[in-house]
Motif scaffolding. Structure first.
Motif, PDB file in Angstrom:
ATOM      1  N   LEU A 123       0.840  -1.205   0.000  1.00  0.00           N
ATOM      2  CA  LEU A 123       0.000   0.000   0.000  1.00  0.00           C
ATOM      3  C   LEU A 123       0.866   1.241   0.000  1.00  0.00           C
ATOM      4  O   LEU A 123       0.617   2.197  -0.740  1.00  0.00           O
ATOM      5  CB  LEU A 123      -0.854   0.048   1.281  1.00  0.00           C
ATOM      6  CG  LEU A 123      -2.211  -0.607   1.292  1.00  0.00           C
ATOM      7  CD1 LEU A 123      -2.888  -0.309   2.631  1.00  0.00           C
ATOM      8  CD2 LEU A 123      -3.076  -0.099   0.159  1.00  0.00           C
ATOM      9  N   CYS A 124       1.898   1.224   0.847  1.00  0.00           N
ATOM     10  CA  CYS A 124       2.765   2.398   0.974  1.00  0.00           C
ATOM     11  C   CYS A 124       3.550   2.654  -0.310  1.00  0.00           C
ATOM     12  O   CYS A 124       3.865   3.804  -0.627  1.00  0.00           O
ATOM     13  CB  CYS A 124       3.710   2.241   2.170  1.00  0.00           C
ATOM     14  SG  CYS A 124       2.810   2.324   3.726  1.00  0.00           S
ATOM     15  N   VAL A 125       3.867   1.574  -1.060  1.00  0.00           N
ATOM     16  CA  VAL A 125       4.536   1.753  -2.350  1.00  0.00           C
ATOM     17  C   VAL A 125       3.550   2.358  -3.354  1.00  0.00           C
ATOM     18  O   VAL A 125       3.895   3.221  -4.156  1.00  0.00           O
ATOM     19  CB  VAL A 125       5.084   0.399  -2.869  1.00  0.00           C
ATOM     20  CG1 VAL A 125       5.549   0.495  -4.316  1.00  0.00           C
ATOM     21  CG2 VAL A 125       6.214  -0.096  -1.967  1.00  0.00           C
ATOM     22  N   SER A 126       2.294   1.914  -3.270  1.00  0.00           N
ATOM     23  CA  SER A 126       1.300   2.321  -4.278  1.00  0.00           C
ATOM     24  C   SER A 126       0.894   3.783  -4.143  1.00  0.00           C
ATOM     25  O   SER A 126       0.508   4.416  -5.110  1.00  0.00           O
ATOM     26  CB  SER A 126       0.056   1.453  -4.161  1.00  0.00           C
ATOM     27  OG  SER A 126      -0.703   1.825  -3.019  1.00  0.00           O
ATOM     28  N   ASP A 127       0.952   4.311  -2.930  1.00  0.00           N
ATOM     29  CA  ASP A 127       0.457   5.671  -2.717  1.00  0.00           C
ATOM     30  C   ASP A 127       1.210   6.294  -1.536  1.00  0.00           C
ATOM     31  O   ASP A 127       1.142   5.779  -0.410  1.00  0.00           O
ATOM     32  CB  ASP A 127      -1.061   5.612  -2.416  1.00  0.00           C
ATOM     33  CG  ASP A 127      -1.685   6.996  -2.375  1.00  0.00           C
ATOM     34  OD1 ASP A 127      -0.952   7.985  -2.144  1.00  0.00           O
ATOM     35  OD2 ASP A 127      -2.904   7.079  -2.569  1.00  0.00           O
ATOM     36  N   LYS A 128       1.895   7.369  -1.827  1.00  0.00           N
ATOM     37  CA  LYS A 128       2.766   8.000  -0.809  1.00  0.00           C
ATOM     38  C   LYS A 128       1.964   8.644   0.330  1.00  0.00           C
ATOM     39  O   LYS A 128       2.546   9.117   1.306  1.00  0.00           O
ATOM     40  CB  LYS A 128       3.661   9.071  -1.452  1.00  0.00           C
ATOM     41  CG  LYS A 128       4.576   8.536  -2.532  1.00  0.00           C
ATOM     42  CD  LYS A 128       5.738   7.760  -1.925  1.00  0.00           C
ATOM     43  CE  LYS A 128       6.607   7.084  -2.975  1.00  0.00           C
ATOM     44  NZ  LYS A 128       6.514   5.631  -2.995  1.00  0.00           N
ATOM     45  N   LYS A 129       0.640   8.678   0.185  1.00  0.00           N
ATOM     46  CA  LYS A 129      -0.137   9.273   1.276  1.00  0.00           C
ATOM     47  C   LYS A 129      -0.185   8.370   2.516  1.00  0.00           C
ATOM     48  O   LYS A 129      -0.377   8.835   3.622  1.00  0.00           O
ATOM     49  CB  LYS A 129      -1.576   9.557   0.802  1.00  0.00           C
ATOM     50  CG  LYS A 129      -1.659  10.718  -0.201  1.00  0.00           C
ATOM     51  CD  LYS A 129      -3.045  11.325  -0.279  1.00  0.00           C
ATOM     52  CE  LYS A 129      -3.990  10.549  -1.165  1.00  0.00           C
ATOM     53  NZ  LYS A 129      -3.594  10.426  -2.583  1.00  0.00           N
ATOM     54  N   TRP A 130      -0.015   7.068   2.320  1.00  0.00           N
ATOM     55  CA  TRP A 130      -0.101   6.163   3.472  1.00  0.00           C
ATOM     56  C   TRP A 130       1.062   6.390   4.437  1.00  0.00           C
ATOM     57  O   TRP A 130       2.218   6.534   4.013  1.00  0.00           O
ATOM     58  CB  TRP A 130      -0.071   4.705   3.021  1.00  0.00           C
ATOM     59  CG  TRP A 130      -1.371   4.249   2.417  1.00  0.00           C
ATOM     60  CD1 TRP A 130      -1.635   4.114   1.078  1.00  0.00           C
ATOM     61  CD2 TRP A 130      -2.563   3.844   3.108  1.00  0.00           C
ATOM     62  NE1 TRP A 130      -2.930   3.672   0.897  1.00  0.00           N
ATOM     63  CE2 TRP A 130      -3.529   3.499   2.130  1.00  0.00           C
ATOM     64  CE3 TRP A 130      -2.920   3.759   4.456  1.00  0.00           C
ATOM     65  CZ2 TRP A 130      -4.813   3.067   2.461  1.00  0.00           C
ATOM     66  CZ3 TRP A 130      -4.192   3.335   4.780  1.00  0.00           C
ATOM     67  CH2 TRP A 130      -5.125   2.994   3.796  1.00  0.00           C
TER      68      TRP A 130
END
Ligand code: NAD
Ligand code: WQD
Length: 361
Positions: free
Chosen positions: A183-190
């Motif tokens: 998830l953290c790779v997919s979206d830097k908002k996490w």
């Protein structure tokens, strides 16, 4: 027209359970009067007691009595997307502390589907609803179990994970960590902090909040305290032929209130500008005690005998587990402050006052 801003809220899944309830009370105790932070608990009560006819589980009722503050409670299963969605609509949720899970290692071998359903599907459902509502800050309850059989001690966060895992429970914790990394790779908002607990024990110093296992306890400390209070006859010491000083297994026991304080510190990291990504952090004391040392410490703190006898090793047990806690100190500004005596004394205070856990009323 009058407008108002909803207070910021922390969503605590599984907040009626053992670690969750201690974290809720610690959050409330440390909350300054000027900070109107709401606590919203979601729990399906599968492992938390709620008296018939009552709207709130006993642990949360006692927390409200002790703190004079309110906890919002929803009896909801984390797999129910619609119910979670409504909660996110009703509260201004800023971050989530995710405790809800099934946690009995042996039972997970018998019921893998149930464990993967709750621990993995439930977690993914929660993440979907968080994303839908633009909430990307999460503290996750992970476990030293993700390290499997330790390759070295003390175990730091760079130790390999996912190897030699024997139970669906342990795998579910490891898989969730992998999902969170993706998830953290997919979206830097996490921004996700995975707290890897070693062995939580103890109880709130009031003696009103504690661990309330259903049935015969699987874990050492509740078993010892139920022997001491006379609910169980004798502790079985699982193996005395491990390569440790006295032959019994060694673990890093941590007071549940120290653990709870670690969560409060973790949430503070979310306020740092630019803080994002996946971060795994050990929460332990850095000191290991053997089963026989635990028995002696408990006898000493309680003034009660703890009859015990050596039995065969328990399948899946490792010899020793001790945390390297340098990262927690560095990144959270946190360290455990309570001693083994404190852990035993507080467990005993809870056990003696509540011999049948929350069910005594
Ligand atoms: P617990 O069983 O006391 O608390 C978990 C809570 O989650 C319970 O109140 C239960 O009713 C609730 N719950 C379970 N399934 C749910 C679902 N589908 N929907 C909503 N609520 C649900 O356990 P705990 O010891 O407080 O553990 C909390 C977390 O910490 C778990 O994720 C566990 O895996 C993790 N952990 C615990 C330990 C430990 O030894 N206690 C060690 C390492 C990690
Ligand atoms: C501790 C020691 C036993 C009971 C478990 C999970 C782990 C994590 C923490 C969730 C061991 C011995 C125990 C008894 C005994 N939980 N023992 N007689 O196994 O280290 O860890 O809880 O993530 O994943 O596996 O904890 O308390 O069960 O055991 O001799 O009746 O006590 O052999 O050496 P464990 P535990």
């Amino acid at each position: 027209m009058q407008s108002y801003i909803m207070s910021r809220a922390v969503l605590v899944t599984g907040g009626a359970g053992y670690v969750g309830s201690h974290t809720v009370i610690t959050l409330l105790e440390r909350q300054s009067d000027g900070d109107p932070l709401e606590i919203v608990v979601v729990d399906n009560l599968s492992n938390a007691y709620c008296a018939e006819g009552e709207k709130k589980p006993e642990a949360l009722k006692r927390i409200e009595e002790l703190t004079g503050k309110t906890v919002h409670f929803y009896k909801v299963d984390i797999r129910c997307a619609e119910a979670l969605d409504r909660i996110f609509e009703n509260h201004n949720i800023d971050c989530v502390i995710h405790f809800a899970a099934l946690k009995a290692v042996g039972e997970s071998v018998e019921k893998p589907l149930e464990y993967y359903q709750v621990n993995i599907n439930g977690t993914c459902t929660l993440f979907e609803i968080m994303r839908k509502h633009g909430v990307y800050k999460l503290v996750y309850s992970s476990s030293c179990t993700v390290y499997g059989e330790p390759e070295y001690l003390p175990i730091n966060e760079s130790h390999p994970t996912g190897k030699s895992l024997t139970s669906p429970y342990g795998k579910s914790k490891y898989f969730c960590e992998e999902i969170m990394k993706d998830l953290c790779v997919s979206d830097k908002k996490w921004a996700i902090i995975s707290l890897r607990y070693f062995n939580p024990v103890g109880a709130h110093e009031s003696g009103r909040i504690g661990e309330d296992p259903s049935g015969i306890p699987n874990n050492l400390m509740p078993y010892i305290s139920q022997v001491a209070v006379g609910r169980l006859k004798e502790l079985k010491v699982f193996g005395d032929d491990y390569p440790t000083a006295d032959g019994t297994g060694v673990r890093d026991y941590i007071h549940v209130c120290d653990l709870a304080a670690g969560h409060v510190q973790a949430i503070k990291l979310f306020h740092q500008p630019g803080f994002n990504g996946f971060h795994a952090i050990n929460l332990g004391t850095g000191t290991g005690y053997s089963v026989l040392e635990m028995v002696a410490a408990f006898s000493n703190a309680s003034g009660r005998a703890v009859p015990h006898a050596v039995a065969p090793r328990r399948a899946g047990d490792v010899t020793a587990n001790v945390a390297d806690v340098a990262l927690a100190t560095r990144s959270l500004g946190w360290r455990a402050t309570r001693s083994l005596h404190d852990m035993c004394r507080d467990t005993w205070r809870w056990q003696e006052a509540n011999p049948n856990g929350y069910h005594r009323i």
